[in-house]
Design a protein around this motif. Structure first.
Motif, PDB file in Angstrom:
ATOM      1  N   PHE A   2       0.967  -1.301   0.067  1.00 46.42           N
ATOM      2  CA  PHE A   2      -0.110  -0.221   0.327  1.00 46.42           C
ATOM      3  C   PHE A   2       1.180   1.306  -0.056  1.00 46.42           C
ATOM      4  O   PHE A   2       0.517   2.213  -0.599  1.00 46.42           O
ATOM      5  N   VAL A   3       1.710   1.114   0.501  1.00 44.03           N
ATOM      6  CA  VAL A   3       2.846   2.623   1.301  1.00 44.03           C
ATOM      7  C   VAL A   3       3.502   2.521  -0.452  1.00 44.03           C
ATOM      8  O   VAL A   3       3.587   3.750  -0.673  1.00 44.03           O
ATOM      9  N   ILE A   4       4.282   1.458  -0.675  1.00 38.74           N
ATOM     10  CA  ILE A   4       4.877   1.989  -2.464  1.00 38.74           C
ATOM     11  C   ILE A   4       3.778   2.162  -3.092  1.00 38.74           C
ATOM     12  O   ILE A   4       4.196   3.867  -3.921  1.00 38.74           O
ATOM     13  N   MET A   5       2.485   1.829  -3.132  1.00 37.91           N
ATOM     14  CA  MET A   5       1.656   2.718  -4.524  1.00 37.91           C
ATOM     15  C   MET A   5       0.508   3.688  -4.503  1.00 37.91           C
ATOM     16  O   MET A   5       0.995   4.195  -5.641  1.00 37.91           O
ATOM     17  N   MET A   6       1.007   4.243  -2.494  1.00 38.99           N
ATOM     18  CA  MET A   6       0.766   5.450  -2.334  1.00 38.99           C
ATOM     19  C   MET A   6       1.848   5.960  -2.674  1.00 38.99           C
ATOM     20  O   MET A   6       1.132   7.730  -3.562  1.00 38.99           O
ATOM     21  N   VAL A   7       2.950   6.293  -2.505  1.00 39.36           N
ATOM     22  CA  VAL A   7       4.371   6.496  -3.021  1.00 39.36           C
ATOM     23  C   VAL A   7       4.188   6.730  -4.333  1.00 39.36           C
ATOM     24  O   VAL A   7       4.466   8.152  -4.934  1.00 39.36           O
ATOM     25  N   LEU A   8       3.871   6.330  -5.459  1.00 38.13           N
ATOM     26  CA  LEU A   8       3.229   6.343  -6.965  1.00 38.13           C
ATOM     27  C   LEU A   8       2.675   7.189  -7.778  1.00 38.13           C
ATOM     28  O   LEU A   8       2.568   7.493  -8.294  1.00 38.13           O
ATOM     29  N   LEU A  63       0.985   9.532  -5.191  1.00 39.36           N
ATOM     30  CA  LEU A  63       1.760  10.779  -4.611  1.00 39.36           C
ATOM     31  C   LEU A  63       2.306  11.191  -5.257  1.00 39.36           C
ATOM     32  O   LEU A  63       2.457  12.823  -5.866  1.00 39.36           O
ATOM     33  N   GLY A  64       3.080  10.453  -6.127  1.00 43.29           N
ATOM     34  CA  GLY A  64       4.121  11.095  -6.478  1.00 43.29           C
ATOM     35  C   GLY A  64       4.111  11.278  -8.197  1.00 43.29           C
ATOM     36  O   GLY A  64       4.346  12.378  -8.350  1.00 43.29           O
ATOM     37  N   ALA A  65       3.030  11.040  -8.752  1.00 48.40           N
ATOM     38  CA  ALA A  65       1.865  11.119  -9.983  1.00 48.40           C
ATOM     39  C   ALA A  65       1.687  12.674  -9.832  1.00 48.40           C
ATOM     40  O   ALA A  65       1.162  13.730 -10.404  1.00 48.40           O
ATOM     41  N   ILE A  66       0.646  13.087  -8.374  1.00 47.34           N
ATOM     42  CA  ILE A  66      -0.099  14.232  -8.394  1.00 47.34           C
ATOM     43  C   ILE A  66       1.510  15.646  -7.810  1.00 47.34           C
ATOM     44  O   ILE A  66       0.705  16.143  -8.494  1.00 47.34           O
ATOM     45  N   PHE A  67       2.061  15.580  -6.989  1.00 51.79           N
ATOM     46  CA  PHE A  67       3.286  15.859  -6.986  1.00 51.79           C
ATOM     47  C   PHE A  67       4.308  16.699  -8.474  1.00 51.79           C
ATOM     48  O   PHE A  67       4.459  17.455  -8.793  1.00 51.79           O
ATOM     49  N   VAL A 125       6.166  19.684 -21.674  1.00 50.33           N
ATOM     50  CA  VAL A 125       5.373  18.861 -20.936  1.00 50.33           C
ATOM     51  C   VAL A 125       5.852  17.505 -19.953  1.00 50.33           C
ATOM     52  O   VAL A 125       5.245  16.584 -19.970  1.00 50.33           O
ATOM     53  N   TRP A 126       7.039  17.480 -20.177  1.00 50.50           N
ATOM     54  CA  TRP A 126       7.422  15.902 -19.521  1.00 50.50           C
ATOM     55  C   TRP A 126       6.426  15.687 -18.054  1.00 50.50           C
ATOM     56  O   TRP A 126       6.456  14.071 -18.228  1.00 50.50           O
ATOM     57  N   PRO A 127       6.152  16.259 -17.773  1.00 50.30           N
ATOM     58  CA  PRO A 127       5.866  16.596 -15.912  1.00 50.30           C
ATOM     59  C   PRO A 127       4.757  15.555 -16.229  1.00 50.30           C
ATOM     60  O   PRO A 127       4.061  14.890 -15.529  1.00 50.30           O
ATOM     61  N   MET A 128       3.712  15.627 -17.434  1.00 48.47           N
ATOM     62  CA  MET A 128       2.238  15.297 -17.743  1.00 48.47           C
ATOM     63  C   MET A 128       2.876  14.237 -17.974  1.00 48.47           C
ATOM     64  O   MET A 128       1.530  12.692 -17.293  1.00 48.47           O
ATOM     65  N   ALA A 129       3.455  13.426 -18.764  1.00 47.57           N
ATOM     66  CA  ALA A 129       4.182  11.911 -19.118  1.00 47.57           C
ATOM     67  C   ALA A 129       4.375  11.249 -17.785  1.00 47.57           C
ATOM     68  O   ALA A 129       3.659  10.290 -18.194  1.00 47.57           O
ATOM     69  N   VAL A 130       5.599  11.917 -16.982  1.00 45.64           N
ATOM     70  CA  VAL A 130       5.946  11.437 -15.648  1.00 45.64           C
ATOM     71  C   VAL A 130       4.148  10.801 -14.524  1.00 45.64           C
ATOM     72  O   VAL A 130       3.974   9.824 -14.307  1.00 45.64           O
ATOM     73  N   CYS A 131       3.354  12.184 -14.488  1.00 43.15           N
ATOM     74  CA  CYS A 131       2.305  11.610 -14.301  1.00 43.15           C
ATOM     75  C   CYS A 131       1.370  10.900 -15.092  1.00 43.15           C
ATOM     76  O   CYS A 131       0.807   9.925 -14.042  1.00 43.15           O
ATOM     77  N   LEU A 132       1.263  10.401 -16.382  1.00 38.16           N
ATOM     78  CA  LEU A 132       0.291   9.285 -16.544  1.00 38.16           C
ATOM     79  C   LEU A 132       1.112   8.061 -16.259  1.00 38.16           C
ATOM     80  O   LEU A 132      -0.088   6.782 -16.226  1.00 38.16           O
ATOM     81  N   ILE A 133       2.584   7.968 -16.511  1.00 38.85           N
ATOM     82  CA  ILE A 133       2.929   6.508 -16.101  1.00 38.85           C
ATOM     83  C   ILE A 133       2.593   6.689 -14.974  1.00 38.85           C
ATOM     84  O   ILE A 133       2.648   5.204 -15.024  1.00 38.85           O
ATOM     85  N   LEU A 134       3.157   7.258 -13.697  1.00 37.95           N
ATOM     86  CA  LEU A 134       3.288   6.629 -12.851  1.00 37.95           C
ATOM     87  C   LEU A 134       1.731   6.395 -11.725  1.00 37.95           C
ATOM     88  O   LEU A 134       1.283   5.854 -11.347  1.00 37.95           O
ATOM     89  N   PHE A 135       0.723   7.112 -12.653  1.00 36.02           N
ATOM     90  CA  PHE A 135      -0.548   7.096 -12.129  1.00 36.02           C
ATOM     91  C   PHE A 135      -0.991   5.962 -12.279  1.00 36.02           C
ATOM     92  O   PHE A 135      -1.501   4.722 -12.012  1.00 36.02           O
TER      93      PHE A 135
END
Length: 75
Positions: free
Chosen positions: A23-29, A31-35, A45-55
């Motif tokens: 749960f902690v690992i998935m929550m970090v992923l 929250l990293g997407a949101i961050f 636009v790279w932060p959006m790509a990172v967000c989509l991948i982590l999400f």
């Protein structure tokens, strides 16, 4: 109802500690997407790509890799 269905003990798939760690690992992923969206601009636009991948990983890993894919025939 059969006797096996009513008297079968509930089986755990994993221990509480394992569930908490996953749960902690998935929550970090997640929250990293949101961050990563805090760095989003129209020029970068790279932060959006990172967000989509982590999400996507935060939801795909528990549902497919950690899920029970062999339980389709169980009732």
């Amino acid at each position: 109802m059969s006797k096996e269905a009513t008297s079968a003990p509930i089986e755990r798939e994993n221990h509480l500690g394992t569930s908490i760690i996953l749960f902690v690992i998935m929550m970090v992923l997640f929250l990293g997407a949101i961050f990563s969206l805090t760095f989003l601009t129209l020029d970068n636009v790279w932060p959006m790509a990172v967000c989509l991948i982590l999400f996507a990983l935060a939801f795909w890993i528990p549902q497919t890799v950690l899920g029970r894919s062999d339980s389709a025939g169980e009732s």
